[in-house]
Scaffold this active site. Structure first.
Site, PDB file in Angstrom:
ATOM      1  N   GLN A  35       0.821  -1.209   0.000  1.00 36.11           N
ATOM      2  CA  GLN A  35       0.000   0.000   0.000  1.00 36.11           C
ATOM      3  C   GLN A  35       0.858   1.264   0.000  1.00 36.11           C
ATOM      4  O   GLN A  35       2.069   1.206   0.196  1.00 36.11           O
ATOM      5  CB  GLN A  35      -0.923  -0.012   1.230  1.00 36.11           C
ATOM      6  CG  GLN A  35      -0.186  -0.192   2.551  1.00 36.11           C
ATOM      7  CD  GLN A  35      -1.069  -0.754   3.668  1.00 36.11           C
ATOM      8  OE1 GLN A  35      -2.288  -0.676   3.617  1.00 36.11           O
ATOM      9  NE2 GLN A  35      -0.448  -1.333   4.677  1.00 36.11           N
ATOM     10  N   HIS A  66      -8.394   3.560  19.875  1.00 32.41           N
ATOM     11  CA  HIS A  66      -7.608   2.489  20.504  1.00 32.41           C
ATOM     12  C   HIS A  66      -8.156   2.075  21.867  1.00 32.41           C
ATOM     13  O   HIS A  66      -8.193   0.893  22.188  1.00 32.41           O
ATOM     14  CB  HIS A  66      -6.134   2.900  20.578  1.00 32.41           C
ATOM     15  CG  HIS A  66      -5.486   2.946  19.230  1.00 32.41           C
ATOM     16  ND1 HIS A  66      -4.688   3.976  18.799  1.00 32.41           N
ATOM     17  CD2 HIS A  66      -5.555   2.077  18.185  1.00 32.41           C
ATOM     18  CE1 HIS A  66      -4.287   3.737  17.557  1.00 32.41           C
ATOM     19  NE2 HIS A  66      -4.805   2.607  17.161  1.00 32.41           N
ATOM     20  N   ASP A  90       0.283   0.272  13.665  1.00 26.82           N
ATOM     21  CA  ASP A  90       0.808   1.464  14.339  1.00 26.82           C
ATOM     22  C   ASP A  90       1.146   1.191  15.800  1.00 26.82           C
ATOM     23  O   ASP A  90       1.929   1.910  16.404  1.00 26.82           O
ATOM     24  CB  ASP A  90      -0.191   2.630  14.213  1.00 26.82           C
ATOM     25  CG  ASP A  90      -1.584   2.239  14.673  1.00 26.82           C
ATOM     26  OD1 ASP A  90      -1.773   1.987  15.872  1.00 26.82           O
ATOM     27  OD2 ASP A  90      -2.494   2.178  13.825  1.00 26.82           O
ATOM     28  N   ASP A 141       0.336 -12.659   7.039  1.00 25.92           N
ATOM     29  CA  ASP A 141      -1.070 -12.516   6.671  1.00 25.92           C
ATOM     30  C   ASP A 141      -1.952 -13.095   7.779  1.00 25.92           C
ATOM     31  O   ASP A 141      -1.873 -14.291   8.082  1.00 25.92           O
ATOM     32  CB  ASP A 141      -1.302 -13.270   5.355  1.00 25.92           C
ATOM     33  CG  ASP A 141      -2.720 -13.085   4.835  1.00 25.92           C
ATOM     34  OD1 ASP A 141      -3.557 -12.496   5.557  1.00 25.92           O
ATOM     35  OD2 ASP A 141      -3.001 -13.527   3.707  1.00 25.92           O
ATOM     36  N   ASP A 159      -8.074  -5.184  13.839  1.00 27.01           N
ATOM     37  CA  ASP A 159      -7.833  -3.747  13.689  1.00 27.01           C
ATOM     38  C   ASP A 159      -7.329  -3.536  12.263  1.00 27.01           C
ATOM     39  O   ASP A 159      -6.150  -3.303  12.016  1.00 27.01           O
ATOM     40  CB  ASP A 159      -6.775  -3.337  14.725  1.00 27.01           C
ATOM     41  CG  ASP A 159      -6.460  -1.851  14.669  1.00 27.01           C
ATOM     42  OD1 ASP A 159      -7.153  -1.115  13.940  1.00 27.01           O
ATOM     43  OD2 ASP A 159      -5.504  -1.436  15.345  1.00 27.01           O
ATOM     44  N   SER A 160      -8.268  -3.631  11.325  1.00 29.89           N
ATOM     45  CA  SER A 160      -7.908  -3.686   9.906  1.00 29.89           C
ATOM     46  C   SER A 160      -8.145  -2.369   9.195  1.00 29.89           C
ATOM     47  O   SER A 160      -8.737  -1.447   9.736  1.00 29.89           O
ATOM     48  CB  SER A 160      -8.766  -4.757   9.217  1.00 29.89           C
ATOM     49  OG  SER A 160     -10.106  -4.301   9.156  1.00 29.89           O
ATOM     50  N   ASP A 162      -9.926  -0.900   5.474  1.00 30.03           N
ATOM     51  CA  ASP A 162     -11.269  -1.088   4.926  1.00 30.03           C
ATOM     52  C   ASP A 162     -11.404  -2.394   4.127  1.00 30.03           C
ATOM     53  O   ASP A 162     -10.405  -2.981   3.724  1.00 30.03           O
ATOM     54  CB  ASP A 162     -11.630   0.097   4.022  1.00 30.03           C
ATOM     55  CG  ASP A 162     -11.741   1.385   4.812  1.00 30.03           C
ATOM     56  OD1 ASP A 162     -11.955   1.329   6.035  1.00 30.03           O
ATOM     57  OD2 ASP A 162     -11.624   2.465   4.202  1.00 30.03           O
TER      58      ASP A 162
END
Lengths: 292, 292
Positions: A35, A66, A90, A141, A159-160, A162
């Site tokens: 990305q 969070h 993050d 993955d 916590d993905s 879209d």
């Protein structure tokens, strides 16, 4: 030399409405294997991380997302020891999970190492999590990782990004089913489930699938100022039951929160009417969504 | 002829972050005696009304703000018959108030006739309220209007602009005190009380003053996608007490809402921790904010 140009970053939530940032400085702008990554500096919101042009976190308001994705499942579990985080590169979600005394191990599976590197370099208040010895960081993955797990986790947090491009596999029945299998008895799965105001079709799809797999599926919300409007979280109980609150652990941890608290724990499950219709359609949603 | 320019409207909530609209067409842009008015057309949010460059309503999401400012006080009052609305020139608040069967008269005091005219011309789903015979529309200053009122209203709703320029007088102790006097026994006052995330100083000032005047002051929230982050409403009980819910009126009215419902009625009083500190500072806020 005087410069006259100015950089602005805008992210549109719909055809006509979006969020706009005045950018002080671009700190990072690169293409990873998966990305586009960008980190930029702002005056009022500190540093901002975007992936494929979408705001993931800002230093000013990341605490809301969070705290809410971590503490709602953890304080509704009787004794969470082992947690799986899928995504969350993050580090903010891991940071909040690791504040709980009961936590012995957090497996975190992030597909894109560059996100972790960017956080380590530019987002110190989030990447602090990576120094905790209880964190087992796996670059890989999440879909593959969870396939062969069985009865391992008390809580799974997805916590993905879209449900498009690399995030897509994290929004399928097969993946949810594997996650259910990976949960211990009484386990809880929580995922970020998008904006019911701006993307109701996505939200509808997520809950349709979760409902096919889990016995009890609820939804809770939070105000995330730099996400599109109201934000939703899916909340799934492997073996059914109600949303509980672990008063003892809450008191014993004695943590200071900026958004989360006991009232919010329950109140966040009370949904606006338009959202009930999206999440609980075809069910007696006036009853099913009550939490206590 | 091909045109290459494009109009965008942006409203910054802080030094670096704001909302941006792609504008299809400017329908109105004028200076009234009091403020700058603009109405523009967008693809995803319909028509947008701005005053002095701040978004007041969009056709897509106005239902959230208007349902929440009207139904929370009305369904917590045992039998609201006479209501005073200060401001609210677009008509949205009056529209929601007038849906209640119990309402016999609504006095609405708007200082700027041009806002009402703009709504009548461009915002038919809101200005429909002006056709209701129970609405008594007064063009004038709310501060002056309320001065000589005594024991007249069951509910007062202050649907104002921000505490700057023409809105300023609607955020003073003197005005709140006059409003209290204008309320009947058991009366309820609700006001829009700004964004605790982006303007905590304003919010703090509002609650400081309300607390000097009213026996019981609480705060509730709503997600208003085109306002800056979480939005707050002040809720004041002239003679003290708790937040109630009038189940009988709610069932008898049998209205369809898009945001409001019984769960939201109570849950909206559960505040994020940072907001409790702003609103309930110096008080035992862990206890005072409980609603039932």
């Amino acid at each position: 030399m005087t410069t006259y140009g100015r950089v602005e970053f805008s992210e549109f939530h719909s055809e006509s409405v979006g969020l706009i940032f005045k950018v002080e400085k671009i700190l990072l702008s690169k293409k990873s294997k998966f990305q586009d990554l960008m980190v930029f500096e702002t005056k009022s919101h500190g540093r901002v991380l975007t992936l494929d042009g979408l705001v993931m976190v800002t230093e000013k308001d990341e605490f809301i997302y969070h705290e809410m994705i971590a503490h709602v499942p953890l304080y509704s579990h009787p004794n969470p020891k082992k947690v799986l985080i899928i995504g969350g590169g993050d580090g903010g979600t891991a940071r909040e999970v690791l504040r709980h005394k009961s936590i012995e191990q957090v497996d975190m599976v992030e597909i894109d190492e560059e996100v972790i590197n960017a956080s380590k370099e530019f987002l110190p208040t989030m990447s602090v999590a990576f120094k905790d010895s209880r964190l087992n960081l796996i670059i890989g993955d999440g879909v593959e990782f969870v396939k062969d797990k069985k009865d391992e986790y008390d809580v799974i947090i997805i916590d993905s990004t879209d449900p498009i491009s690399i995030g897509e596999g994290l929004f399928t029945r097969k993946f949810y089913s594997d996650c259910k299998k990976a949960l211990k008895e009484g386990g809880i799965l929580v995922n970020q489930s998008e904006s019911p105001f701006y993307d109701p079709k996505w939200v509808e799809g997520i809950y349709d699938k979760l409902n096919d797999i889990f016995k009890v599926v609820k939804s809770y919300t939070a105000f995330c100022p730099t996400y599109p409007a109201i934000w939703s979280f899916g909340y799934c109980l492997k073996d059914g039951g109600e949303v509980k609150f672990n008063e003892e652990a809450y008191k014993s941890d004695n943590l200071e929160f900026k958004y989360y608290n006991k009232d919010i724990h329950f109140a966040s499950f009370s949904l606006p009417t338009f959202m009930k219709k999206i999440v609980y359609k075809g069910k007696e949603w006036e009853n099913i969504m009550r939490v206590n």
